[in-house]
Design an enzyme around this catalytic site. Structure first.
Site, PDB file in Angstrom:
ATOM      1  N   TYR A  84       0.934  -1.222   0.018  1.00  0.00           N
ATOM      2  CA  TYR A  84       0.025  -0.049   0.068  1.00  0.00           C
ATOM      3  C   TYR A  84       0.778   1.032  -0.105  1.00  0.00           C
ATOM      4  O   TYR A  84       2.001   1.283   0.650  1.00  0.00           O
ATOM      5  CB  TYR A  84      -1.006  -0.192   1.056  1.00  0.00           C
ATOM      6  N   GLU A  85       0.314   2.209  -0.682  1.00  0.00           N
ATOM      7  CA  GLU A  85       1.016   3.524  -0.977  1.00  0.00           C
ATOM      8  C   GLU A  85       1.530   3.980   0.433  1.00  0.00           C
ATOM      9  O   GLU A  85       2.616   4.953   0.443  1.00  0.00           O
ATOM     10  CB  GLU A  85       0.138   4.657  -1.459  1.00  0.00           C
TER      11      GLU A  85
END
Length: 228
Positions: A49-50
């Site tokens: 995830y970012e």
């Protein structure tokens, strides 16, 4: 078991992910599909995830990239600059899973504005990491509900140039042919005319059009456990 068009779309997207690969996950439909894949046929899928979470294993769907459940279940936590500069941009991530507010026949994405940029009708969440994900991952899959508003003849803004290999919708699957996306698969119960009607450009249909396998009971059970 009966199922919805959204469930069919999510299952089809989950099936596109291979076990043992790494996947950069967008929030929303992409996150649902990626977590379903890990809960079914791809237990060793590495979700990234970012926010800097590598190997996240949430038992329920995260509400955002900042949801604490991602950090709590991750194999590793790194800074956002490291995620982009070391992992994403050098091409170390296998698949990028993205959504879109608009996309065109070439697979370009808009997640910035609807209408004129200076005076938009709708101000969307923005680019985030989408431009880098769309260009730096080895493969890119877009998951989106299909409508004329979403499948636009002309984008109001090009957020990500992109080069997706597949677009998965609630009606079927599109793949690139000769520079534009064509319908290659319809979901059970969907007519080709429905997909054409829900597309803002003259949609081409593949000569070898196929039908998606319906969700299995185990896939639906796993999906409903995640979303319930």
């Amino acid at each position: 078991m009966t199922y919805t068009t959204d469930e069919m779309m999510t299952v089809a997207a989950a099936r596109s992910l291979r076990d043992g690969t790494s996947c950069f996950v967008g929030i929303g439909l992409p996150s649902t599909a990626a977590n379903l894949a890990r809960a079914t046929h791809a237990p060793d899928l590495v979700l990234i995830y970012e926010s800097g979470c590598i190997g996240a294993k949430p038992g329920q769907l995260p509400l955002s990239i900042g949801d604490g459940i991602l950090a709590e279940t991750a194999d590793s936590l790194v800074s956002v600059p490291e995620i982009f500069n070391y992992w994403l941009q050098p091409g170390r991530i296998d698949v990028g899973f993205l959504g879109a507010a608009q996309l065109d026949r070439h697979g370009r994405i808009n997640t910035t504005v609807i209408g004129d940029y200076a005076d938009p009708k709708v101000r969307l969440p923005g680019a985030g990491g989408a431009p880098e994900i769309a260009t730096a991952c080895k493969d890119v899959v877009i998951i989106v509900r299909q409508s004329k508003r979403t499948f636009a003849e002309r984008l109001d803004f090009v957020t990500s140039a992109g080069r997706p290999s597949m677009i998965i919708t609630d009606l079927g699957v599109l793949r690139p042919r000769d520079g534009e996306f064509v319908l290659t698969q319809v979901h059970p119960g969907i007519e080709v005319s429905q997909a054409i009607e829900a597309t803002g450009w003259p949609l081409r249909v593949s000569a070898d059009l196929s039908t998606t396998e319906p969700p299995t009971p185990s896939e639906l059970t796993a999906l409903r456990r995640l979303t319930g």
